[in-house]
Design a protein around this motif. Structure first.
Motif, PDB file in Angstrom:
ATOM      1  N   PHE A 137     -14.551  58.665 -21.032  1.00 46.59           N
ATOM      2  CA  PHE A 137     -15.192  57.388 -21.347  1.00 46.59           C
ATOM      3  C   PHE A 137     -16.700  57.443 -21.118  1.00 46.59           C
ATOM      4  CE2 PHE A 137     -10.826  55.745 -20.516  1.00 46.59           C
ATOM      5  CZ  PHE A 137     -10.626  55.145 -21.743  1.00 46.59           C
ATOM      6  N   LEU A 138     -17.120  58.005 -19.979  1.00 44.61           N
ATOM      7  CA  LEU A 138     -18.547  57.997 -19.617  1.00 44.61           C
ATOM      8  C   LEU A 138     -19.418  58.712 -20.636  1.00 44.61           C
ATOM      9  CD1 LEU A 138     -18.561  58.536 -15.742  1.00 44.61           C
ATOM     10  CD2 LEU A 138     -19.535  56.604 -16.986  1.00 44.61           C
ATOM     11  N   PHE A 139     -18.923  59.816 -21.178  1.00 45.48           N
ATOM     12  CA  PHE A 139     -19.744  60.602 -22.088  1.00 45.48           C
ATOM     13  C   PHE A 139     -19.398  60.350 -23.567  1.00 45.48           C
ATOM     14  CE2 PHE A 139     -20.370  62.707 -18.061  1.00 45.48           C
ATOM     15  CZ  PHE A 139     -21.720  63.002 -18.084  1.00 45.48           C
ATOM     16  N   ASN A 140     -18.831  59.167 -23.819  1.00 48.19           N
ATOM     17  CA  ASN A 140     -18.641  58.714 -25.199  1.00 48.19           C
ATOM     18  C   ASN A 140     -19.188  57.296 -25.385  1.00 48.19           C
ATOM     19  OD1 ASN A 140     -16.979  60.626 -27.081  1.00 48.19           O
ATOM     20  ND2 ASN A 140     -16.053  60.827 -25.046  1.00 48.19           N
ATOM     21  N   LEU A 141     -20.065  56.888 -24.470  1.00 47.49           N
ATOM     22  CA  LEU A 141     -20.615  55.533 -24.517  1.00 47.49           C
ATOM     23  C   LEU A 141     -21.538  55.297 -25.704  1.00 47.49           C
ATOM     24  CD1 LEU A 141     -21.381  55.052 -20.728  1.00 47.49           C
ATOM     25  CD2 LEU A 141     -19.602  53.896 -22.029  1.00 47.49           C
ATOM     26  N   THR A 153     -24.183  44.569 -25.731  1.00 47.69           N
ATOM     27  CA  THR A 153     -23.451  44.104 -24.548  1.00 47.69           C
ATOM     28  C   THR A 153     -22.225  44.969 -24.269  1.00 47.69           C
ATOM     29  OG1 THR A 153     -24.155  41.836 -24.996  1.00 47.69           O
ATOM     30  CG2 THR A 153     -22.308  42.126 -23.483  1.00 47.69           C
ATOM     31  N   MET A 154     -21.529  45.371 -25.324  1.00 47.64           N
ATOM     32  CA  MET A 154     -20.331  46.199 -25.152  1.00 47.64           C
ATOM     33  C   MET A 154     -20.665  47.530 -24.489  1.00 47.64           C
ATOM     34  SD  MET A 154     -17.126  46.417 -25.315  1.00 47.64           S
ATOM     35  CE  MET A 154     -16.752  44.937 -26.276  1.00 47.64           C
ATOM     36  N   TYR A 168     -19.994  50.798 -19.851  1.00 42.52           N
ATOM     37  CA  TYR A 168     -20.680  51.675 -18.902  1.00 42.52           C
ATOM     38  C   TYR A 168     -20.288  51.316 -17.468  1.00 42.52           C
ATOM     39  CZ  TYR A 168     -24.602  54.236 -16.756  1.00 42.52           C
ATOM     40  OH  TYR A 168     -25.370  55.085 -16.009  1.00 42.52           O
ATOM     41  N   VAL A 169     -20.309  50.025 -17.148  1.00 46.67           N
ATOM     42  CA  VAL A 169     -19.963  49.569 -15.802  1.00 46.67           C
ATOM     43  C   VAL A 169     -18.490  49.848 -15.499  1.00 46.67           C
ATOM     44  CG1 VAL A 169     -19.736  47.551 -14.301  1.00 46.67           C
ATOM     45  CG2 VAL A 169     -21.778  47.819 -15.731  1.00 46.67           C
TER      46      VAL A 169
END
Length: 512
Positions: free
Chosen positions: A103-107, A113-114, A119-120
């Motif tokens: 998830f983190l490296f497909n932001l 806003t999404m 990210y959070v």
């Protein structure tokens, strides 16, 4: 009553390969920690977030990690399965770490806003997974071995596999192979290769670590075994934190050193020091290679010293040598007319910088490694003091202070970088050296670390569990487990210790 307990009854040991294999659990989590240092460049350069936004959110994530850590420790202390306590946690949390990085490296696929929301969420999910697996490294060590000659060996293996294998060799791979392979940029192709390697290697290391702890992942090695005092209520857990002064002291010292370790491995700092201050980003990989042999020799010497004089003595020595290394680096940088020419011109300044830098890295990483072993001493101290085995809680108290301290690292870096004129993006290695960048580099490399190391030194000098105190701790546990004497006749480490030592008596349960 005689305070002499047979060594074979007082200590339970582990095979060397078990210690080595289990130390790989720290390497498995440190791989994610190393890769996490590249998230700033991904978030600003590819996902499109601002510098201060990224640094503050990373700081928040680490702070959140610390806040939830005690809860994680309590949960861990109540886990009991047919496969043990620690192995199921290691496996499940490593799978969760894989998902978190996906998830983190497909932001970059999200916007507006999404993007911020995802990210959070991804940061929080990652920190929860990371905390569970990382805490096992501390929590399982009391079960692995309580032999004072064996416990320091964990630091040797951890240095080889984590400090050298993950951080040193990892930096070599990134700066000398992956980065040039992708045109010197941290682009999507770079992250695709890099992150895939991280998750695969970490998964393999986790399985090996599970094999290493398998024989000792049993109730009989948890504190007093079946006689262990049950810890149920919040009041019980609070009594552990409130009454265990060694825990309070070492957790703060460990947090301070963790801040430095996090600071030096952050890629923004690496880029500023090597790419800009010294004018050659590739030097970061070369110096990582140069430090391997000296680091092994120094850690071997410190480990031998620890087995003879105790873990506290070796920790204190390391912090003192760190302060000396920082002073040497400061002397080289402040007497140089052009720091970008230090390695070009060679000679004495280059040699002194290499010596100072290697010393700085070794004497920063050693305390962060050995504190994992010292946490096991504190768990045993608590067992002797109250009869409780709460290695999960104690491990996560260290994680709490680690997280709070390391949460300051991206915030400090963000403010320093923004303060020298880079509010929108972190400086790249191609930036020319300016007075502002020199000031920022020296602040991150020397000034902040020197102040933090002084704080750590003050705290470790207050730490009471020297080698003599730990002998008494193990004697008390052995006597309780064997039921050789009545409780009121057992060696009482809370009230009876020689005046020549730092008595455990000073840390009597404050609730009494």
């Amino acid at each position: 009553m005689s305070q002499q307990v047979e060594v074979q009854e007082k200590y339970h040991g582990a095979k060397q390969w078990e210690i080595a294999f289990f130390s790989l659990n720290n390497s498995a989590t440190n791989l994610y920690l190393f890769a996490f240092g590249f998230l700033t460049y991904y978030a600003t350069g590819i996902a499109g977030l601002a510098t201060l936004t990224v640094s503050n959110l990373l700081g928040f994530a680490r702070l959140f990690d610390g806040i939830i850590d005690p809860t994680i420790g309590i949960v861990m202390d109540h886990v009991g399965t047919r496969w043990g306590r620690f192995r199921p946690i290691m496996l499940i949390s490593n799978i969760a770490l894989i998902l978190s990085f996906f998830f983190l490296f497909n932001l970059h696929q999200f916007e507006g806003t999404m993007l911020m929301v995802m990210y959070v969420i991804a940061l929080i999910f990652h920190k929860i997974a990371y905390s569970f697996q990382q805490t096992v490294t501390k929590a399982a060590q009391p079960a692995l071995t309580n032999d004072p000659k064996q416990r320091p060996m964990f630091s040797v293996y951890d240095t080889i596999f984590s400090s050298i294998g993950v951080f040193a060799l990892g930096q070599i791979v990134v700066s000398n192979f992956l980065s040039p392979r992708h045109g010197g940029e941290f682009n999507l192709a770079f992250y695709g290769e890099f992150i895939t390697g991280v998750v695969v290697i970490s998964a393999v290391l986790t399985v090996l670590a599970m094999i290493g702890i398998s024989r000792k992942d049993k109730e009989e090695y948890f504190g007093l075994g079946e006689q262990t005092v049950e810890t149920k209520s919040i009041k019980d857990y609070w009594s552990v934190i409130k009454g265990n002064t060694p825990l309070q002291t070492l957790a703060l010292a460990g947090g301070a050193m963790k801040l430095l370790a996090q600071l030096y491995t952050d890629q923004a700092v690496v880029v500023i020091i090597f790419g800009i201050l010294l004018g050659n980003y590739g030097l970061s990989g070369q110096l990582s290679l140069y430090q391997i042999i000296p680091k092994l020799i120094i850690i071997a010497l410190l480990t031998t010293f620890a087995s003879r004089k105790g873990l506290k003595a070796s920790y204190t020595t390391s912090v003192l040598l760190l302060l000396g290394s920082l002073a040497l680096l400061a002397g080289v940088l402040f007497t140089s007319n052009d720091t970008t020419q230090i390695f070009t011109n060679g000679g004495l300044p280059m040699i002194l910088f290499i010596v100072g830098y290697i010393g700085m890295r070794v004497f920063t990483t050693y305390p962060t490694s050995i504190v994992l072993t010292m946490a096991a001493d504190i768990t045993d101290y608590e067992t002797a003091r109250s009869g409780r085995f709460v290695s999960g809680l104690i491990g996560t108290i260290f994680s709490l202070t680690d997280s709070i301290a390391s949460s300051l690292a991206p915030i400090l870096i963000g403010f320093v970088v923004a303060g020298i004129g880079f509010a929108d993006a972190y400086p790249e290695a191609t930036e020319p050296l300016t007075d502002a960048l020199f000031t920022g580099g020296v602040t991150l490399l020397i000034i902040i670390p020197f102040v933090v190391a002084l704080i750590a030194l003050f705290l470790i000098l207050k730490y009471p569990l020297n080698s003599k105190a730990m002998e008494e701790v193990q004697a008390t546990i052995a006597a309780k487990k064997l039921n050789r004497v009545k409780e009121d006749a057992a060696p009482n480490i809370l009230t009876e210790t020689p005046e020549s030592t730092e008595p455990v008596a000073r840390f009597k349960d404050k609730d009494e």
